[in-house]
Write a protein that holds these residues in place. Structure first.
Motif, PDB file in Angstrom:
ATOM      1  N   GLU A   1      24.234  22.799  17.568  1.00 55.91           N
ATOM      2  CA  GLU A   1      24.008  23.283  16.206  1.00 55.91           C
ATOM      3  C   GLU A   1      24.002  24.803  16.110  1.00 55.91           C
ATOM      4  O   GLU A   1      24.284  25.366  15.044  1.00 55.91           O
ATOM      5  CB  GLU A   1      22.694  22.732  15.667  1.00 55.91           C
ATOM      6  CG  GLU A   1      22.727  21.227  15.428  1.00 55.91           C
ATOM      7  CD  GLU A   1      21.469  20.719  14.755  1.00 55.91           C
ATOM      8  OE1 GLU A   1      20.529  21.530  14.550  1.00 55.91           O
ATOM      9  OE2 GLU A   1      21.430  19.519  14.431  1.00 55.91           O
ATOM     10  N   ASN A   2      23.699  25.486  17.221  1.00 52.55           N
ATOM     11  CA  ASN A   2      23.626  26.947  17.189  1.00 52.55           C
ATOM     12  C   ASN A   2      24.840  27.622  17.828  1.00 52.55           C
ATOM     13  O   ASN A   2      24.914  28.844  17.863  1.00 52.55           O
ATOM     14  CB  ASN A   2      22.347  27.424  17.879  1.00 52.55           C
ATOM     15  CG  ASN A   2      21.106  27.052  17.091  1.00 52.55           C
ATOM     16  OD1 ASN A   2      20.752  27.703  16.123  1.00 52.55           O
ATOM     17  ND2 ASN A   2      20.454  25.973  17.508  1.00 52.55           N
TER      18      ASN A   2
ATOM     19  N   ARG B   1      21.260  19.123  21.201  1.00 51.84           N
ATOM     20  CA  ARG B   1      21.360  19.432  19.776  1.00 51.84           C
ATOM     21  C   ARG B   1      21.232  20.938  19.528  1.00 51.84           C
ATOM     22  O   ARG B   1      21.974  21.505  18.704  1.00 51.84           O
ATOM     23  CB  ARG B   1      20.279  18.685  18.997  1.00 51.84           C
ATOM     24  CG  ARG B   1      20.418  18.813  17.481  1.00 51.84           C
ATOM     25  CD  ARG B   1      19.197  18.272  16.753  1.00 51.84           C
ATOM     26  NE  ARG B   1      18.012  19.077  17.038  1.00 51.84           N
ATOM     27  CZ  ARG B   1      17.760  20.258  16.460  1.00 51.84           C
ATOM     28  NH1 ARG B   1      18.611  20.768  15.587  1.00 51.84           N
ATOM     29  NH2 ARG B   1      16.655  20.907  16.753  1.00 51.84           N
TER      30      ARG B   1
END
Length: 224
Positions: A32-33, A28
């Motif tokens: 997400e980054n 994740r």
């Protein structure tokens, strides 16, 4: 000459993982980054290792192919341990290969090459994480404007450092490629000039046809 440092090029907003960060949370964090790896730090924010997409993909590669078309690859013991890991400290590549903020691009690039890594956590004198520098960050020096490169070569290098008049030696720069022209007093100075030009940030190549007035190499050998 001013060489850009790791501190000038590194990313300061670093996504971190902890020793006990679970596998799915690592996935994740990457997704997400928009990053391909994260440093794993201890309680004092000191890098212990780095978890990359390649480290995480070993878990998928170690699973059987339902179609039966590809066999399970042979994994070394350390690769098997990573494939079976579930937390950051079990999955990371360790120890962390780190850089210092005052290093030049050359120093960081050489460490990446010798250690075969794509990024370096950047740490201070107490080994605490300051940022991270990637191959892409280092390549940004080659986006430097040709005019800035030419001004550094003609002003800082040729005139200030070597004491050469612009009427004797000139430099043209196009897309980072430096072309030298002119005449110097001694033959031995030509490779020195070329090597110094190669060390200027943003230079891709150096060529030209510098001539000389005196062949000091022959004089030193005693040849007539």
């Amino acid at each position: 000459m001013h060489h850009r440092t790791v501190e000038e090029l590194m990313s300061r907003d670093v996504v971190r993982a902890r020793r006990d960060t679970p596998f799915k949370e690592l996935v994740r964090l990457l997704e997400e980054n928009g990053v391909t790896a994260v440093p794993v730090v201890d309680e004092l924010d000191r890098p212990l290792g780095v978890v990359s997409e390649a480290d995480l993909l070993r878990k998928s590669a170690d699973q059987a192919d339902p179609s039966g078309r590809t066999p399970i690859p042979h994994l070394e013991a350390w690769e098997r341990a990573k494939a079976e890991g579930s937390r950051a400290e079990e999955l990371m590549s360790a120890p962390a290969v780190c850089a210092r903020p005052e290093w030049t691009v050359v120093e960081a690039a050489r460490l990446m090459e010798t250690q075969n890594v794509k990024r370096l956590p950047v740490v201070d004198e107490t080994d605490r994480l300051l940022g991270i520098v990637s191959r892409g960050d280092l390549l940004r020096v080659f986006l430097r404007r040709d005019e800035a490169i030419r001004e550094e070569i003609t002003g800082d290098l040729l005139r200030s450092t070597l004491g050469l008049d612009s009427r004797d030696v000139s430099a043209e720069v196009r897309d980072g490629r430096v072309t030298l022209a002119g005449t110097v007093e001694y033959r031995s100075l030509i490779p020195v000039i070329e090597q110094l030009c190669r060390g200027v940030d943003g230079v891709v190549s150096v060529s030209g046809n510098l001539s000389y007035r005196k062949d000091d190499a022959r004089d030193a050998s005693g040849d007539s």
